[in-house]
Structures are given as structure tokens and as C-alpha cells.
Design a protein around this motif. Structure first.
Motif, short mmCIF file in Angstrom:
data_model
loop_
_atom_site.label_atom_id
_atom_site.label_comp_id
_atom_site.label_asym_id
_atom_site.label_seq_id
_atom_site.Cartn_x
_atom_site.Cartn_y
_atom_site.Cartn_z
N GLU A 261 -9.72 0.06 10.42
CA GLU A 261 -9.01 -1.16 10.82
C GLU A 261 -7.61 -1.19 10.17
OE1 GLU A 261 -9.38 -5.92 9.87
OE2 GLU A 261 -11.24 -4.76 10.15
N GLN A 262 -7.55 -0.81 8.90
CA GLN A 262 -6.27 -0.79 8.20
C GLN A 262 -5.34 0.27 8.78
OE1 GLN A 262 -5.38 -3.08 5.73
NE2 GLN A 262 -7.26 -4.01 6.50
N LEU A 263 -5.90 1.43 9.11
CA LEU A 263 -5.09 2.49 9.70
C LEU A 263 -4.55 2.08 11.07
CD1 LEU A 263 -7.26 5.65 8.84
CD2 LEU A 263 -5.10 4.98 7.78
N ALA A 264 -5.40 1.45 11.87
CA ALA A 264 -4.98 1.00 13.20
C ALA A 264 -3.88 -0.04 13.10
CB ALA A 264 -6.18 0.45 13.96
N ARG A 265 -3.94 -0.86 12.08
CA ARG A 265 -2.90 -1.87 11.88
C ARG A 265 -1.60 -1.22 11.44
NH1 ARG A 265 -5.00 -6.59 8.29
NH2 ARG A 265 -6.40 -6.66 10.08
N ALA A 266 -1.71 -0.13 10.66
CA ALA A 266 -0.51 0.55 10.18
C ALA A 266 0.19 1.33 11.28
CB ALA A 266 -0.88 1.49 9.03
N VAL A 267 -0.58 1.94 12.20
CA VAL A 267 -0.01 2.71 13.32
C VAL A 267 -0.67 2.25 14.62
CG1 VAL A 267 0.93 4.83 12.32
CG2 VAL A 267 -1.52 4.58 12.48
N PRO A 268 -0.30 1.08 15.09
CA PRO A 268 -0.99 0.50 16.26
C PRO A 268 -0.92 1.36 17.51
CG PRO A 268 1.01 -0.74 15.70
CD PRO A 268 0.74 0.18 14.57
N GLU A 269 0.12 2.19 17.64
CA GLU A 269 0.21 3.03 18.85
C GLU A 269 -0.92 4.05 18.92
OE1 GLU A 269 3.44 6.17 18.81
OE2 GLU A 269 4.04 5.00 17.04
N TYR A 270 -1.56 4.34 17.78
CA TYR A 270 -2.66 5.30 17.75
C TYR A 270 -4.00 4.64 17.41
CZ TYR A 270 1.11 8.70 17.81
OH TYR A 270 2.23 9.43 18.16
N ALA A 271 -4.06 3.32 17.57
CA ALA A 271 -5.29 2.60 17.21
C ALA A 271 -6.50 3.14 17.97
CB ALA A 271 -5.12 1.10 17.48
N GLY A 272 -6.34 3.41 19.27
CA GLY A 272 -7.45 3.92 20.06
C GLY A 272 -7.93 5.27 19.57
N LEU A 273 -6.99 6.16 19.27
CA LEU A 273 -7.36 7.50 18.79
C LEU A 273 -8.01 7.43 17.42
CD1 LEU A 273 -4.22 9.61 19.83
CD2 LEU A 273 -6.40 9.35 21.04
N ILE A 274 -7.53 6.53 16.58
CA ILE A 274 -8.15 6.36 15.25
C ILE A 274 -9.60 5.92 15.41
CG2 ILE A 274 -8.12 4.91 13.18
CD1 ILE A 274 -5.02 4.98 13.42
N GLY A 275 -9.82 4.96 16.32
CA GLY A 275 -11.18 4.49 16.55
C GLY A 275 -12.10 5.58 17.05
N GLU A 276 -11.57 6.49 17.89
CA GLU A 276 -12.40 7.54 18.48
C GLU A 276 -12.58 8.75 17.57
OE1 GLU A 276 -10.30 8.55 21.99
OE2 GLU A 276 -10.54 6.58 22.93
N GLN A 277 -11.51 9.13 16.84
CA GLN A 277 -11.50 10.44 16.20
C GLN A 277 -11.74 10.41 14.69
OE1 GLN A 277 -7.97 12.59 17.46
NE2 GLN A 277 -8.28 12.03 19.60
N ILE A 278 -11.56 9.28 14.05
CA ILE A 278 -11.89 9.18 12.62
C ILE A 278 -13.35 8.71 12.54
CG2 ILE A 278 -11.32 8.15 10.39
CD1 ILE A 278 -9.13 9.94 11.56
N THR A 279 -14.23 9.66 12.34
CA THR A 279 -15.67 9.36 12.35
C THR A 279 -16.30 9.41 10.97
OG1 THR A 279 -16.22 11.69 12.79
CG2 THR A 279 -15.86 10.24 14.71
N SER A 280 -15.53 9.84 9.98
CA SER A 280 -16.06 9.99 8.63
C SER A 280 -14.89 9.98 7.66
CB SER A 280 -16.84 11.30 8.49
OG SER A 280 -17.05 11.65 7.15
N LEU A 281 -15.16 9.59 6.42
CA LEU A 281 -14.11 9.66 5.40
C LEU A 281 -13.67 11.09 5.14
CD1 LEU A 281 -15.41 7.03 2.80
CD2 LEU A 281 -13.54 6.76 4.43
N ARG A 282 -14.49 12.05 5.56
CA ARG A 282 -14.11 13.46 5.41
C ARG A 282 -12.96 13.84 6.35
NH1 ARG A 282 -19.71 13.76 5.04
NH2 ARG A 282 -19.90 14.27 7.25
N ASP A 283 -12.68 13.00 7.34
CA ASP A 283 -11.55 13.24 8.24
C ASP A 283 -10.22 12.85 7.60
OD1 ASP A 283 -13.23 14.12 10.31
OD2 ASP A 283 -13.57 12.06 11.00
N LEU A 284 -10.28 12.28 6.41
CA LEU A 284 -9.10 11.81 5.70
C LEU A 284 -8.93 12.59 4.41
CD1 LEU A 284 -9.95 8.01 6.00
CD2 LEU A 284 -8.50 9.33 7.56
#
Length: 410
Positions: A251-274
Motif C-alpha cells: 500500500e505504501q509503495l503504491a502510494r509512492a509510485v501510483p502509476e505502478y500501483a497495479g503492477l505492485i499489487g500483482e508482482q510484489i508477492t513476498s518481502l523477498r521481492d524487495l
């Protein structure tokens, strides 16, 4: 432990861009070089992959750049600081002379493979991957005479620590890292894959996006079809964000880069992705000991702001190379002689650190007055010699760092 390997003139610990550039230069000067790298493969994820024009110029003159680029990369002509739709800072690399009038997003595996290919052409080159250095060899006077790494022993006239900001060679030599908390941020890195119709990454500027009350975010297109994102956080603030769970982080990431909110929701599936990058600067308390010298991040560590890491490491190699040739051929491997490298590079490194601090204040500073003044000041400065001088310093570093003619290809 296996029997000692053939003695090298120089053992380089760390097969990053700086270490392999140094190895290639030394090989072209007729020295025997052994490189020891802890990773088992170059085909892995790297965060830093943007080349400044200074590094491109060195690699091009060595005949390495063209092949690495052919494997895939993206040009970026502008660096922009944006607050919503307002441009606060616009750095146009096209103002520089061609052919180095852009930034280059080049995957490190492409660059490292190109450097390795050129090094492999020399009989005096030895490369050992998947070996972690765990000790320094020393003679009766305490002079470093090589390294041990897992089941490997590498005797050498000089050892070069090119093994990064958490350098094991530096620790084994008892040299302090000189860490300072000059930058009060950490960076959370991740990659996203946009849909095919999002447009080619090469058309995307390197951007820092600011939002009112939010943390700045670095965004740029990465080969072949990825977007690299670096979200700044208060230093050591990741725990406060992550303790609320993955959904809160997204949620925080989507707020920081709203243009990629959809991709963040789909592709960040684990904290290991960060990946969390602890941002700090530092300059080792000394860069040399008898038989040993540090370079790149092992000697001086920088913020990712301004994409200076590869630039400085590659230029370090150019400066260190003739000194090591003299050290080996004239048996001058004392700390006093090898410390000439630090004497030569210290002003350049200090200049970059000052510039990065200025960039940090410009990009990460906040406040109503700062927000109003910044774009007006930037618009004025852009049309002055000061702007061109700053741009050239960011892009090229010290322009006197040049590869000697006799080491060029062709």
C-alpha cells in the motif's frame, strides 16, 4: 587446502566492473593476474547498472563497451526530478558531446561477461569464482603476500581489495571502513515488468518522483523490459514499515509510485521481492598496507544518488593500473608507495562526495520554501557555466583520468 596456485603478480579480490577493468589493464601491461570472486555466477540480479559517460568512455576505449551494449541495454538522455506533474530539476545529458551524451542502463552481467571475455584472451589470467576469501598470507615482516579462499591459496606480489563496501579484504587487513551517516535514508529496491504496450524502456527518463508528504522514489527503465524502482525510507525505518505486514508495504509503495500501483499489487508477492539497501558513505581510514591496496567501494563508499559507483570504480582502475605496474616491476610494494593511489584519487572522491551531498539535499529536501525556490533556482542555473561544470563533473568525474594509448584496442 589445495596446493598453492601459480604465483600471481597481482591478485584482485572481487570481479565487479572495477576489479575486472583493473585486471584487463594489468594483463595488457604483461602482468600475471588472478581474480578471486565469491559469487558462483555473474548471471544474477544487480541493483546498480547505470553507467555515467566517464565509465562508458573508459570501457569504449578498452574495446569492451560495444559488445556489452550489443547484449542489451537502454539509453537515457535525461535525469528529472518531478513533484507530481511539476519539473523541479531537468538534467539533459544531450548537452554533453557525443558519443557519450546519455546515461546507459546496462545489466552488469553483460558488462562483466564482456570484461571477462577480454581478460580470458591472456595466458597470464586466472579466474576463480565461488571462492570466499578467508585470510591474508603474510611474510615474516607482516607484508601481505597473497590470499586464502576456501580451498584455494593465491600467492601474489600485491593484493587488491575490490570486493565492495563490506570488503572482507579490508576487514582482514584491519583497516577501518570510515563509515559516516551522511545520508539519512535507506532505499528499498524492486523491479517490475510492465505490459508489452507500455512503450519501450529506452524512451523513459531516469526520474526521481516526489509527492507531498511522501518519500522520493527513483524510477528508470531496465533492460529488457523491466522498471527498477528505489523507494527512499528514513534510515533504519524499514522495520516500522514492514512490521505491519506485506499488504501495508504494498500500500505504501503504491502510494509512492501510483502509476505502478497495479503492477505492485500483482508482482510484489513476498518481502523477498524487495531488497533493502543500507545507504551510507565512507572512506576507509587508509587505502594501502604493505603488499595490499583497496579500490572502489572497498576504499570509498557512496550513496546510489547520482549513479557514481561504477563510474568511480572503473576510473579507480585506470588510476591504480600504472602504479601497480611500477610496484610489481620495480619491487615497490610498500604501503608508502601503494598509498600514492589514495593521494591521487582523494581529491576526486572528496569532490564526488560533496556533489552527492548537494544532490541529496536537492532531491530529498522538503519544506514549502525549498519547494518554491528549487525549480526557480534550477531554471536560472541551467543556463549558466556553473550548470555545465556540474553536469560534466557528474558525468565524467576527473577528465584527466584517461587510458594510456598503448593499452587501447585496434
Amino acid at each position: 587446502m589445495t596446493a598453492a596456485q601459480e604465483r600471481a603478480d597481482v591478485c584482485v579480490v572481487g570481479a565487479g566492473p572495477g576489479g575486472l577493468t583493473l585486471a584487463l589493464l594489468l594483463l595488457r601491461s604483461g602482468l600475471r593476474v588472478t581474480v578471486v570472486e565469491k559469487s558462483r555466477s555473474q548471471d544474477r540480479d544487480f541493483r546498480g547498472e547505470i553507467l555515467q559517460p566517464g565509465a562508458m568512455a573508459v570501457l569504449d576505449r578498452l574495446g569492451v563497451l560495444a559488445g556489452a551494449r550489443a547484449a542489451g541495454g537502454h539509453e537515457h538522455s535525461r535525469f528529472r526530478l518531478l513533484e507530481r506533474d511539476r519539473v523541479l530539476l531537468d538534467v539533459d545529458y544531450r548537452a554533453l558531446p557525443a558519443p557519450y551524451d546519455h546515461l546507459l542502463s546496462l545489466p552488469q552481467p553483460h558488462l562483466l561477461a564482456g570484461l571477462r571475455l577480454h581478460c580470458d584472451a591472456f595466458e597470464g589470467f586466472r579466474y576463480f569464482e565461488g571462492h570466499r576469501v578467508n585470510g591474508l598470507l603474510r611474510d615474516g615482516q607482516g607484508r601481505v603476500t597473497g590470499v586464502t579462499a576456501d580451498d584455494l591459496t593465491v600467492p601474489a606480489r600485491v593484493v587488491v581489495g575490490a570486493d565492495g563496501r563490506f570488503s572482507k579484504v579490508r576487514r582482514l587487513a584491519g583497516i577501518g571502513a570510515g563509515r559516516t551517516e551522511a545520508f539519512d535514508q535507506d532505499v528499498l529496491w524492486f523491479k517490475l515488468t510492465p505490459p508489452a504496450d507500455a512503450g519501450p524502456p529506452r524512451s523513459w527518463d531516469v526520474r526521481v518522483l516526489r509527492s507531498e508528504g511522501g518519500s522520493p522514489v527513483l524510477v528508470y527503465g531496465s533492460w529488457p523490459d523491466r522498471v527498477q524502482v528505489g523507494w527512499t525510507l528514513p534510515h533504519q525505518g524499514y522495520r516500522d514499515v514492514v512490521r505491519h505486514g506485506l499488504d501495508h508495504v504494498k500500500e505504501q509503495l503504491a502510494r509512492a509510485v501510483p502509476e505502478y500501483a497495479g503492477l505492485i499489487g500483482e508482482q510484489i508477492t513476498s518481502l523477498r521481492d524487495l531488497t533493502l539497501l543500507d545507504v551510507f558513505s565512507g572512506r576507509a581510514e587508509r587505502w594501502a598496507a604493505d603488499g595490499l591496496v583497496l579500490m572502489g567501494d572497498a576504499a570509498h563508499t557512496h550513496s546510489p544518488i547520482g549513479a557514481q559507483g561504477i563510474n568511480l570504480a572503473v576510473q579507480d582502475a585506470v588510476v591504480l593500473h600504472p602504479l601497480l605496474v611500477e610496484a610489481v616491476t620495480q619491487d615497490r610494494t610498500s604501503a608508502a608507495f601503494l598509498s600514492r593511489f589514495e593521494e591521487r584519487r582523494a581529491p576526486d572522491i572528496a569532490a564526488v562526495m560533496r556533489l552527492q551531498e548537494m544532490q541529496s539535499r536537492t532531491m530529498l529536501g522538503s519544506g514549502g520554501l525549498v519547494g518554491r525556490i528549487r525549480p526557480r533556482l534550477a531554471a536560472v542555473v541551467k543556463h549558466t557555466p556553473v550548470y555545465r561544470k556540474i553536469l560534466r563533473t557528474i558525468a565524467f568525474g576527473n577528465p584527466s583520468v584517461q587510458v594510456a594509448e598503448h593499452l587501447l584496442t585496434g
